[in-house]
Write a protein that holds these residues in place. Structure first.
Motif, PDB file in Angstrom:
ATOM      1  N   LEU A  29     -38.440  17.349  76.489  1.00  0.00           N
ATOM      2  CA  LEU A  29     -39.759  17.959  76.393  1.00  0.00           C
ATOM      3  C   LEU A  29     -40.233  18.485  77.746  1.00  0.00           C
ATOM      4  CD1 LEU A  29     -41.564  15.453  73.966  1.00  0.00           C
ATOM      5  CD2 LEU A  29     -40.717  17.747  73.451  1.00  0.00           C
ATOM      6  N   GLN A  30     -39.962  17.736  78.800  1.00  0.00           N
ATOM      7  CA  GLN A  30     -40.350  18.172  80.137  1.00  0.00           C
ATOM      8  C   GLN A  30     -39.606  19.449  80.527  1.00  0.00           C
ATOM      9  OE1 GLN A  30     -39.599  14.782  82.622  1.00  0.00           O
ATOM     10  NE2 GLN A  30     -41.468  13.706  81.994  1.00  0.00           N
ATOM     11  N   ALA A  31     -38.293  19.474  80.258  1.00  0.00           N
ATOM     12  CA  ALA A  31     -37.506  20.669  80.584  1.00  0.00           C
ATOM     13  C   ALA A  31     -37.994  21.873  79.785  1.00  0.00           C
ATOM     14  CB  ALA A  31     -36.025  20.412  80.305  1.00  0.00           C
ATOM     15  N   LEU A  32     -38.285  21.640  78.502  1.00  0.00           N
ATOM     16  CA  LEU A  32     -38.798  22.723  77.670  1.00  0.00           C
ATOM     17  C   LEU A  32     -40.146  23.222  78.183  1.00  0.00           C
ATOM     18  CD1 LEU A  32     -38.423  24.471  75.141  1.00  0.00           C
ATOM     19  CD2 LEU A  32     -39.552  22.655  73.815  1.00  0.00           C
ATOM     20  N   GLY A  33     -40.980  22.297  78.644  1.00  0.00           N
ATOM     21  CA  GLY A  33     -42.284  22.682  79.197  1.00  0.00           C
ATOM     22  C   GLY A  33     -42.142  23.519  80.451  1.00  0.00           C
ATOM     23  N   VAL A  34     -41.156  23.152  81.292  1.00  0.00           N
ATOM     24  CA  VAL A  34     -40.920  23.924  82.513  1.00  0.00           C
ATOM     25  C   VAL A  34     -40.467  25.345  82.167  1.00  0.00           C
ATOM     26  CG1 VAL A  34     -39.437  24.138  84.541  1.00  0.00           C
ATOM     27  CG2 VAL A  34     -40.462  21.937  83.977  1.00  0.00           C
ATOM     28  N   VAL A  35     -39.564  25.460  81.199  1.00  0.00           N
ATOM     29  CA  VAL A  35     -39.067  26.775  80.785  1.00  0.00           C
ATOM     30  C   VAL A  35     -40.209  27.625  80.237  1.00  0.00           C
ATOM     31  CG1 VAL A  35     -37.589  27.989  79.146  1.00  0.00           C
ATOM     32  CG2 VAL A  35     -36.723  25.988  80.361  1.00  0.00           C
ATOM     33  N   ILE A  36     -41.052  27.025  79.386  1.00  0.00           N
ATOM     34  CA  ILE A  36     -42.167  27.774  78.805  1.00  0.00           C
ATOM     35  C   ILE A  36     -43.157  28.198  79.894  1.00  0.00           C
ATOM     36  CG2 ILE A  36     -44.169  27.607  77.279  1.00  0.00           C
ATOM     37  CD1 ILE A  36     -42.483  25.792  75.472  1.00  0.00           C
ATOM     38  N   ALA A  37     -43.460  27.278  80.826  1.00  0.00           N
ATOM     39  CA  ALA A  37     -44.391  27.607  81.911  1.00  0.00           C
ATOM     40  C   ALA A  37     -43.841  28.736  82.780  1.00  0.00           C
ATOM     41  CB  ALA A  37     -44.662  26.363  82.759  1.00  0.00           C
ATOM     42  N   PHE A  38     -42.532  28.679  83.050  1.00  0.00           N
ATOM     43  CA  PHE A  38     -41.915  29.738  83.856  1.00  0.00           C
ATOM     44  C   PHE A  38     -41.978  31.077  83.137  1.00  0.00           C
ATOM     45  CE2 PHE A  38     -38.177  32.170  85.301  1.00  0.00           C
ATOM     46  CZ  PHE A  38     -38.480  32.250  86.651  1.00  0.00           C
ATOM     47  N   ALA A  39     -41.746  31.057  81.810  1.00  0.00           N
ATOM     48  CA  ALA A  39     -41.808  32.293  81.029  1.00  0.00           C
ATOM     49  C   ALA A  39     -43.225  32.866  81.023  1.00  0.00           C
ATOM     50  CB  ALA A  39     -41.337  32.035  79.602  1.00  0.00           C
ATOM     51  N   ILE A  40     -44.223  31.978  80.888  1.00  0.00           N
ATOM     52  CA  ILE A  40     -45.617  32.432  80.904  1.00  0.00           C
ATOM     53  C   ILE A  40     -45.973  33.015  82.265  1.00  0.00           C
ATOM     54  CG2 ILE A  40     -48.018  31.644  80.805  1.00  0.00           C
ATOM     55  CD1 ILE A  40     -47.142  29.622  78.674  1.00  0.00           C
ATOM     56  N   LEU A  41     -45.505  32.349  83.338  1.00  0.00           N
ATOM     57  CA  LEU A  41     -45.772  32.857  84.687  1.00  0.00           C
ATOM     58  C   LEU A  41     -45.138  34.228  84.887  1.00  0.00           C
ATOM     59  CD1 LEU A  41     -46.830  32.472  87.563  1.00  0.00           C
ATOM     60  CD2 LEU A  41     -44.682  31.301  88.120  1.00  0.00           C
ATOM     61  N   CYS A  42     -43.891  34.391  84.427  1.00  0.00           N
ATOM     62  CA  CYS A  42     -43.223  35.686  84.558  1.00  0.00           C
ATOM     63  C   CYS A  42     -43.974  36.764  83.771  1.00  0.00           C
ATOM     64  CB  CYS A  42     -41.780  35.595  84.075  1.00  0.00           C
ATOM     65  SG  CYS A  42     -40.704  34.654  85.188  1.00  0.00           S
ATOM     66  N   ALA A  43     -44.419  36.413  82.558  1.00  0.00           N
ATOM     67  CA  ALA A  43     -45.151  37.370  81.741  1.00  0.00           C
ATOM     68  C   ALA A  43     -46.464  37.750  82.418  1.00  0.00           C
ATOM     69  CB  ALA A  43     -45.415  36.794  80.356  1.00  0.00           C
ATOM     70  N   TYR A  44     -47.166  36.775  83.003  1.00  0.00           N
ATOM     71  CA  TYR A  44     -48.444  37.042  83.668  1.00  0.00           C
ATOM     72  C   TYR A  44     -48.241  37.922  84.897  1.00  0.00           C
ATOM     73  CZ  TYR A  44     -52.936  36.265  85.924  1.00  0.00           C
ATOM     74  OH  TYR A  44     -54.156  36.447  86.531  1.00  0.00           O
ATOM     75  N   LEU A  45     -47.198  37.607  85.690  1.00  0.00           N
ATOM     76  CA  LEU A  45     -46.913  38.426  86.861  1.00  0.00           C
ATOM     77  C   LEU A  45     -46.541  39.854  86.459  1.00  0.00           C
ATOM     78  CD1 LEU A  45     -44.914  35.903  89.098  1.00  0.00           C
ATOM     79  CD2 LEU A  45     -47.294  36.641  89.347  1.00  0.00           C
ATOM     80  N   THR A  46     -45.863  39.984  85.321  1.00  0.00           N
ATOM     81  CA  THR A  46     -45.532  41.323  84.820  1.00  0.00           C
ATOM     82  C   THR A  46     -46.792  42.085  84.448  1.00  0.00           C
ATOM     83  OG1 THR A  46     -43.384  40.559  83.981  1.00  0.00           O
ATOM     84  CG2 THR A  46     -44.274  42.600  83.049  1.00  0.00           C
ATOM     85  N   VAL A  47     -47.731  41.397  83.783  1.00  0.00           N
ATOM     86  CA  VAL A  47     -49.004  42.031  83.427  1.00  0.00           C
ATOM     87  C   VAL A  47     -49.747  42.455  84.694  1.00  0.00           C
ATOM     88  CG1 VAL A  47     -51.284  41.609  82.431  1.00  0.00           C
ATOM     89  CG2 VAL A  47     -49.238  40.855  81.219  1.00  0.00           C
ATOM     90  N   PHE A  51     -50.691  46.254  85.746  1.00  0.00           N
ATOM     91  CA  PHE A  51     -52.074  46.622  86.044  1.00  0.00           C
ATOM     92  C   PHE A  51     -52.168  47.260  87.416  1.00  0.00           C
ATOM     93  CE2 PHE A  51     -56.041  45.725  88.203  1.00  0.00           C
ATOM     94  CZ  PHE A  51     -56.975  46.198  87.309  1.00  0.00           C
ATOM     95  N   SER A  52     -51.516  46.660  88.398  1.00  0.00           N
ATOM     96  CA  SER A  52     -51.580  47.192  89.762  1.00  0.00           C
ATOM     97  C   SER A  52     -51.017  48.605  89.820  1.00  0.00           C
ATOM     98  CB  SER A  52     -50.811  46.271  90.721  1.00  0.00           C
ATOM     99  OG  SER A  52     -50.867  46.760  92.037  1.00  0.00           O
ATOM    100  N   TYR A  53     -49.923  48.854  89.128  1.00  0.00           N
ATOM    101  CA  TYR A  53     -49.285  50.169  89.164  1.00  0.00           C
ATOM    102  C   TYR A  53     -50.092  51.221  88.410  1.00  0.00           C
ATOM    103  CZ  TYR A  53     -45.875  53.896  88.521  1.00  0.00           C
ATOM    104  OH  TYR A  53     -45.250  55.121  88.511  1.00  0.00           O
ATOM    105  N   GLY A  54     -50.685  50.833  87.277  1.00  0.00           N
ATOM    106  CA  GLY A  54     -51.352  51.817  86.430  1.00  0.00           C
ATOM    107  C   GLY A  54     -52.864  51.794  86.490  1.00  0.00           C
TER     108      GLY A  54
END
Length: 298
Positions: A29-47, A51-54
């Motif tokens: 569960l901890q490993a899965l939480g880390v993966v999900i948090a990393f994916a959310i962080l990557c998605a947020y940084l992409t957003v 935004f910065s570019y456009g």
């Protein structure tokens, strides 16, 4: 040698072997939480990156279409190209519309962040009718000018290029130059006067700027840290508060004078025109301002 009896084979005792390791489900569960948090962080940084570019699209709506030229308004003109970049090629396309008396002041028109210079031709006609020379041009990303898309920094550089064209190739001194701005171009005109104190006057018509507050209210930008990412601000009010250049401030409204105009420093002439009011009132205000602050040499 005597034959020895074979040694008895020892068989492993599986009944005494250790049980297999079992993975702790909490670790999974901890490993899965880390993966999900990393994916959310990557998605947020992409957003944030998108935004910065456009972000320029939140405040600027350029058009490449030239729907009319000064000829359509019976104005003599010359198409000009200036603003040479590192490639050695001019990036800015514009129209030089001479007045009846070449020695009269010259207006650098910094049109709004919507459409192209062809949309600003009615205002150019009004300035020309006031016996002024007019340079109307498109920023990079607009009309036939180069560039992919505009930004505040690029547009400020384009305004500087226009001033260099007028004072350099045209040989017109800063003291005979008037900066005109409408919409987002008002911020550019105010900056031009701030950086070049010798410019004779500033004319703003329906100015717009200070976009951060407006962008904060846009649903598309509520997920990102505006203070860190947004830089297409087009500051106006602060510039006007400290600018000593004579100013003609024109607003088309039935309400109170916009705050960024009422707080502008003197000398200034503030004009309120009802929406749709005829050009005679505008021309009269323009004539009064020029006679007061920008004497025209014969």
């Amino acid at each position: 040698m005597p034959n020895r009896p074979p040694k008895p084979q020892i068989r492993p005792n599986f009944t005494n072997s250790a049980p297999p390791e079992v993975v702790d489900p909490r670790w999974i569960l901890q490993a899965l939480g880390v993966v999900i948090a990393f994916a959310i962080l990557c998605a947020y940084l992409t957003v944030c990156g998108l935004f910065s570019y456009g972000q320029w699209q939140l405040v600027l709506q350029p058009s490449r279409a030239i729907t009319q030229t000064p000829k359509d308004l019976n104005l003599a003109f010359t198409e000009v190209h200036f603003g040479v970049d590192a490639s050695g090629q001019p990036q800015l396309d514009g129209w030089w519309i001479p007045g009846d008396v070449p020695s009269y002041p010259t207006v650098i028109m910094l049109h709004s962040g919507q459409g192209s210079m062809s949309d600003a031709l009615p205002e150019a006609r009004t300035l020309h009718d006031a016996q002024l020379n007019v340079l109307l041009f498109d920023y990079r990303g607009f009309g036939r000018s180069g560039g992919k898309h505009p930004t505040e920094v690029l547009m400020e550089g384009d305004a500087e290029s226009a001033l260099s064209y007028v004072t350099g190739l045209r040989g017109i001194p800063n003291s005979s130059v008037i900066a005109y701005g409408s919409g987002a171009g008002a911020s550019l005109a105010a900056k031009l006067c701030t950086d070049h104190k010798e410019i004779a006057a500033l004319i703003l018509q329906n100015p717009d700027g200070d976009f951060e507050t407006r962008v904060r209210q846009d649903s598309r930008s509520r997920m990102v840290p505006i203070s860190l990412l947004f830089h297409e601000r087009f500051p106006l009010a602060d510039r006007l508060r400290s600018l000593a250049t004579p100013k003609l401030l024109i607003s088309s409204t039935t309400g109170p004078i916009p705050a960024n105009l009422s707080s502008a420093a003197n000398p200034k002439l503030t004009v309120e025109l009802a929406p749709g009011q005829d050009q005679a009132a505008l021309h009269g205000s323009l004539r009064r301002f020029l006679d007061t602050y920008v004497p025209q040499k014969p």
